[in-house]
Design a protein around this motif. Structure first.
Motif, PDB file in Angstrom:
ATOM      1  N   GLY A   2      -3.725  -2.826   3.422  1.00  8.62           N
ATOM      2  CA  GLY A   2      -2.587  -2.704   2.779  1.00  8.62           C
ATOM      3  C   GLY A   2      -2.483  -4.066   1.774  1.00  8.62           C
ATOM      4  N   VAL A   3      -1.438  -4.108   1.181  1.00  6.63           N
ATOM      5  CA  VAL A   3      -1.130  -5.254   0.285  1.00  6.63           C
ATOM      6  C   VAL A   3      -0.482  -6.271   1.072  1.00  6.63           C
ATOM      7  N   ALA A   4      -0.022  -6.048   2.337  1.00  5.60           N
ATOM      8  CA  ALA A   4       0.132  -7.184   3.449  1.00  5.60           C
ATOM      9  C   ALA A   4      -0.944  -7.948   3.800  1.00  5.60           C
ATOM     10  N   ALA A   5      -2.021  -7.313   3.973  1.00  3.50           N
ATOM     11  CA  ALA A   5      -3.357  -7.592   4.577  1.00  3.50           C
ATOM     12  C   ALA A   5      -4.010  -8.398   3.246  1.00  3.50           C
ATOM     13  N   GLU A   6      -3.634  -7.988   1.935  1.00  5.20           N
ATOM     14  CA  GLU A   6      -4.149  -8.747   0.875  1.00  5.20           C
ATOM     15  C   GLU A   6      -3.492 -10.287   0.804  1.00  5.20           C
ATOM     16  N   ALA A   7      -2.277 -10.315   0.921  1.00  4.65           N
ATOM     17  CA  ALA A   7      -1.466 -11.282   1.023  1.00  4.65           C
ATOM     18  C   ALA A   7      -1.789 -12.288   2.185  1.00  4.65           C
ATOM     19  N   GLU A   8      -2.075 -11.659   3.267  1.00  4.19           N
ATOM     20  CA  GLU A   8      -2.580 -12.602   4.396  1.00  4.19           C
ATOM     21  C   GLU A   8      -3.999 -13.318   4.051  1.00  4.19           C
ATOM     22  N   ARG A   9      -4.701 -12.617   3.346  1.00  6.97           N
ATOM     23  CA  ARG A   9      -6.145 -13.182   2.800  1.00  6.97           C
ATOM     24  C   ARG A   9      -5.714 -14.295   2.108  1.00  6.97           C
ATOM     25  N   PHE A  10      -4.922 -14.272   1.075  1.00  5.75           N
ATOM     26  CA  PHE A  10      -4.787 -15.178   0.266  1.00  5.75           C
ATOM     27  C   PHE A  10      -4.129 -16.275   0.728  1.00  5.75           C
TER      28      PHE A  10
END
Length: 137
Positions: A37-45
């Motif tokens: 999800g977009v939350a996982a993408e934000a966590e990776r960033f």
């Protein structure tokens, strides 16, 4: 008179096919997004931003995190010039605004906020002046 026949009736077969179809649709709907999800993408960033900050402290050299619509890149300052490091692409469908932030050799940062959007959902990554990185979903 005919003897007993073994087998299934057409109605029984149709019921089984409908049940299999319903079960398959439940499985497909329950599967997670392959890119997360977009939350996982934000966590990776956020994790990579923290690594850039730690790298700036350990190497005693500034690090820059540049963001654009296609992804982001970490650069380091070496002998008075910025040297690009690894580039990371956003997962397909992710939208982000452009901009950059720098971490100095003490870990302090230029404050920045990044909003990621995908499939109508948003996640916000905030890099504060003290170098801390926070994700808000």
């Amino acid at each position: 008179m005919r003897g007993e026949q073994a087998g299934f009736t057409l109605v029984e077969l149709m019921v089984v096919i409908v049940i299999i179809g319903l079960a398959a649709s439940v499985v497909v709907l329950a599967m997670p997004d392959p890119g997360g999800g977009v939350a996982a993408e934000a966590e990776r960033f956020a994790a990579r931003a923290k690594v850039a900050r730690d790298l700036a402290i350990v190497e005693a050299r500034p690090a820059m995190l540049a963001v654009d619509g296609a992804g982001y890149q970490v650069s380091r300052r070496v002998r008075g010039e910025w040297r690009p490091g690894e580039r990371y692409e956003w997962t397909a469908g992710t939208q982000a605004g452009g901009g950059a932030t720098r971490f100095d050799s003490t870990g302090l940062a230029q404050p920045a906020t990044l909003i990621l959007t995908r499939a109508g959902r948003q996640a916000r990554v905030e890099i504060r002046g003290d170098g801390t990185v926070h994700v808000q979903r």
